[in-house]
Scaffold this motif. Structure first.
Motif, PDB file in Angstrom:
ATOM      1  N   LEU A  67       0.835  -1.200   0.000  1.00 43.33           N
ATOM      2  CA  LEU A  67       0.000   0.000   0.000  1.00 43.33           C
ATOM      3  C   LEU A  67       0.870   1.250   0.000  1.00 43.33           C
ATOM      4  CD1 LEU A  67      -2.764   1.384   0.165  1.00 43.33           C
ATOM      5  CD2 LEU A  67      -2.597   1.223   2.662  1.00 43.33           C
ATOM      6  N   PHE A  68       1.946   1.245   0.785  1.00 43.27           N
ATOM      7  CA  PHE A  68       2.855   2.386   0.823  1.00 43.27           C
ATOM      8  C   PHE A  68       3.557   2.569  -0.524  1.00 43.27           C
ATOM      9  CE2 PHE A  68       2.183   1.183   5.157  1.00 43.27           C
ATOM     10  CZ  PHE A  68       2.243   2.357   5.881  1.00 43.27           C
ATOM     11  N   ASP A  69       3.942   1.450  -1.143  1.00 41.31           N
ATOM     12  CA  ASP A  69       4.595   1.522  -2.453  1.00 41.31           C
ATOM     13  C   ASP A  69       3.637   2.073  -3.503  1.00 41.31           C
ATOM     14  OD1 ASP A  69       6.866   0.438  -1.316  1.00 41.31           O
ATOM     15  OD2 ASP A  69       6.401  -1.622  -1.920  1.00 41.31           O
ATOM     16  N   ALA A  70       2.382   1.615  -3.455  1.00 37.12           N
ATOM     17  CA  ALA A  70       1.381   2.104  -4.407  1.00 37.12           C
ATOM     18  C   ALA A  70       1.083   3.577  -4.170  1.00 37.12           C
ATOM     19  CB  ALA A  70       0.098   1.276  -4.287  1.00 37.12           C
ATOM     20  N   ALA A  71       1.038   3.980  -2.906  1.00 34.25           N
ATOM     21  CA  ALA A  71       0.771   5.381  -2.583  1.00 34.25           C
ATOM     22  C   ALA A  71       1.848   6.285  -3.156  1.00 34.25           C
ATOM     23  CB  ALA A  71       0.673   5.556  -1.072  1.00 34.25           C
ATOM     24  N   LYS A  72       3.107   5.857  -2.995  1.00 33.11           N
ATOM     25  CA  LYS A  72       4.216   6.678  -3.495  1.00 33.11           C
ATOM     26  C   LYS A  72       4.217   6.711  -5.021  1.00 33.11           C
ATOM     27  CE  LYS A  72       8.929   7.771  -2.185  1.00 33.11           C
ATOM     28  NZ  LYS A  72      10.018   7.448  -1.233  1.00 33.11           N
ATOM     29  N   LYS A  73       3.912   5.579  -5.641  1.00 31.43           N
ATOM     30  CA  LYS A  73       3.892   5.506  -7.104  1.00 31.43           C
ATOM     31  C   LYS A  73       2.770   6.344  -7.696  1.00 31.43           C
ATOM     32  CE  LYS A  73       3.352   2.232 -10.935  1.00 31.43           C
ATOM     33  NZ  LYS A  73       3.129   0.809 -11.300  1.00 31.43           N
ATOM     34  N   ASN A  74       1.578   6.264  -7.087  1.00 30.05           N
ATOM     35  CA  ASN A  74       0.396   6.949  -7.620  1.00 30.05           C
ATOM     36  C   ASN A  74       0.215   8.355  -7.068  1.00 30.05           C
ATOM     37  OD1 ASN A  74      -0.248   4.576  -9.012  1.00 30.05           O
ATOM     38  ND2 ASN A  74      -1.459   3.786  -7.297  1.00 30.05           N
ATOM     39  N   LYS A  75       1.084   8.751  -6.119  1.00 29.14           N
ATOM     40  CA  LYS A  75       0.951  10.051  -5.463  1.00 29.14           C
ATOM     41  C   LYS A  75      -0.427  10.183  -4.812  1.00 29.14           C
ATOM     42  CE  LYS A  75       5.001  11.266  -7.006  1.00 29.14           C
ATOM     43  NZ  LYS A  75       6.161  11.274  -6.089  1.00 29.14           N
ATOM     44  N   GLN A  76      -0.886   9.125  -4.180  1.00 29.17           N
ATOM     45  CA  GLN A  76      -2.180   9.094  -3.510  1.00 29.17           C
ATOM     46  C   GLN A  76      -1.977   8.495  -2.127  1.00 29.17           C
ATOM     47  OE1 GLN A  76      -5.316  10.215  -4.283  1.00 29.17           O
ATOM     48  NE2 GLN A  76      -5.725   9.580  -2.180  1.00 29.17           N
ATOM     49  N   TYR A  77      -2.146   9.311  -1.075  1.00 27.97           N
ATOM     50  CA  TYR A  77      -1.756   8.905   0.266  1.00 27.97           C
ATOM     51  C   TYR A  77      -2.924   8.809   1.246  1.00 27.97           C
ATOM     52  CZ  TYR A  77       2.858  10.028  -1.563  1.00 27.97           C
ATOM     53  OH  TYR A  77       4.006  10.069  -2.336  1.00 27.97           O
ATOM     54  N   LYS A  78      -4.108   9.254   0.844  1.00 24.16           N
ATOM     55  CA  LYS A  78      -5.255   9.195   1.747  1.00 24.16           C
ATOM     56  C   LYS A  78      -6.286   8.206   1.242  1.00 24.16           C
ATOM     57  CE  LYS A  78      -9.032  11.653   2.002  1.00 24.16           C
ATOM     58  NZ  LYS A  78     -10.087  12.665   2.203  1.00 24.16           N
ATOM     59  N   PHE A  79      -6.851   7.431   2.185  1.00 25.68           N
ATOM     60  CA  PHE A  79      -7.879   6.453   1.876  1.00 25.68           C
ATOM     61  C   PHE A  79      -8.961   6.546   2.949  1.00 25.68           C
ATOM     62  CE2 PHE A  79      -3.713   5.090   0.548  1.00 25.68           C
ATOM     63  CZ  PHE A  79      -3.894   4.807  -0.795  1.00 25.68           C
ATOM     64  N   THR A  80     -10.172   6.153   2.600  1.00 23.80           N
ATOM     65  CA  THR A  80     -11.282   6.222   3.548  1.00 23.80           C
ATOM     66  C   THR A  80     -11.864   4.832   3.750  1.00 23.80           C
ATOM     67  OG1 THR A  80     -11.813   8.484   2.855  1.00 23.80           O
ATOM     68  CG2 THR A  80     -13.512   7.273   4.056  1.00 23.80           C
ATOM     69  N   LEU A  81     -11.948   4.419   5.017  1.00 21.80           N
ATOM     70  CA  LEU A  81     -12.453   3.099   5.358  1.00 21.80           C
ATOM     71  C   LEU A  81     -13.955   3.127   5.579  1.00 21.80           C
ATOM     72  CD1 LEU A  81      -9.714   2.108   7.969  1.00 21.80           C
ATOM     73  CD2 LEU A  81      -9.880   1.283   5.621  1.00 21.80           C
ATOM     74  N   SER A  82     -14.634   2.052   5.201  1.00 19.62           N
ATOM     75  CA  SER A  82     -16.038   1.898   5.539  1.00 19.62           C
ATOM     76  C   SER A  82     -16.146   1.706   7.053  1.00 19.62           C
ATOM     77  CB  SER A  82     -16.621   0.678   4.828  1.00 19.62           C
ATOM     78  OG  SER A  82     -16.062  -0.517   5.349  1.00 19.62           O
ATOM     79  N   PRO A  83     -17.324   1.945   7.654  1.00 19.25           N
ATOM     80  CA  PRO A  83     -17.453   1.735   9.116  1.00 19.25           C
ATOM     81  C   PRO A  83     -17.022   0.334   9.558  1.00 19.25           C
ATOM     82  CG  PRO A  83     -19.341   2.938   8.277  1.00 19.25           C
ATOM     83  CD  PRO A  83     -18.542   2.529   7.073  1.00 19.25           C
TER      84      PRO A  83
END
Length: 289
Positions: A109-125
């Motif tokens: 997930l960290f590798d994908a975040a750095k590659k895609n420049k996307q660092y925030k995600f929202t979890l369902s309840p």
């Protein structure tokens, strides 16, 4: 202002630290902190913004912010409704050196975040409840101080990262950043700096390119990021150099020049200021054996 770096050295066995359910306020929030450890932040309630790698994100309940090592970042809690969050810091060696027979990419997930420049995600309840449980379990082990607590926390961290991979990776290409929180010229200046670290980056030239005065450029930069442009550029260059030292076999002189340092004495001086060690010592001590 000199960037603050947290030294987690020997605070815990297995290189793990938890800031549990802390309510952030602008007065308590640290200036930008940078280090080679990884971090994920879970938001329980409140609101604010989070700057990481050229981008600002809004923070709300159920959000996860993932921070790869050597990434400039800072949280900005709302003054009226500050964020309450837990932050888990850990060394990547803790999850890369596991004893399981089957290899699993806990940091994907960290590798994908750095590659895609996307660092925030929202979890369902439902998924947020599972991650909260993971964090609660790590905290309970820390509080109990059992002889085998370090091992338990390491295993619980692996489980938390597995859950984040399951529930956040599907969002990786879907969520958008909220760069409308900053002026266009500021966003463009951050991108220009990132793409031209190997070139001279003088404040006057950056301000001219943005069509504003140097004084206004400096003032807005400090207001938005809590650090001045010169320190930001130096930090980005050092992080780029650290990546080069660990990911390539290039000579140290080549790496220094590719990161925009005008002389080797300046590079060595700046590198030691930010890391506490020489480039050669950093490469030797942080490369996998």
């Amino acid at each position: 202002m000199k960037p603050i770096r947290k030294n987690f050295g020997n605070e815990l066995p297995f290189s793990l630290l938890l800031h549990y359910k802390e309510t952030k306020s602008p007065q308590r929030e640290l200036p930008d902190h940078q280090y080679h450890w990884y971090e994920f932040v879970y938001v329980y309630r409140g609101k604010g913004t989070f700057f990481i790698d050229q981008t600002f994100y809004e923070m709300r309940q159920g959000d996860i912010i993932v921070v790869p090592g050597n990434t400039v970042h800072r949280g900005f809690p709302d003054k009226e409704d500050p964020v309450m969050s837990s932050a888990v810091f850990f060394s990547p060696y803790l999850v890369n050196n596991n004893t399981f027979s089957e290899t699993y990419a806990y940091l994907k997930l960290f590798d994908a975040a750095k590659k895609n420049k996307q660092y925030k995600f929202t979890l369902s309840p439902e998924h947020a409840q599972l991650v909260e449980g993971d964090i609660d379990a790590i905290h309970e082990e820390w509080e109990q101080r059992r002889p085998d607590g370090g091992h338990a926390m390491a295993l619980l961290l692996h489980l938390a990262l597995l859950h984040l991979n399951r529930y956040c990776l599907p969002q990786a290409a879907e969520l958008g950043a909220t760069n409308e929180l900053v002026p266009d010229w500021f966003r463009e200046a951050l991108a220009f700096i990132n793409d031209h670290l190997d070139q001279p980056l003088e404040l006057s030239a950056l301000a001219k390119r943005a069509a504003i005065s140097p004084a206004h450029f400096s003032r807005v930069f400090k207001q938005r990021l809590g650090m001045n442009a010169t320190d930001y550029i130096s930090t980005k260059r050092i992080f780029s150099a650290k990546d080069g030292l660990l990911q390539s076999n290039d000579k140290i002189e080549q790496i220094a020049m590719s990161c925009g340092f005008e002389s080797m004495p300046h590079f060595y001086r700046t590198f030691k200021k930010y890391t506490g060690m020489t480039p050669a010592a950093y490469r030797k001590g942080n490369r996998p054996h």
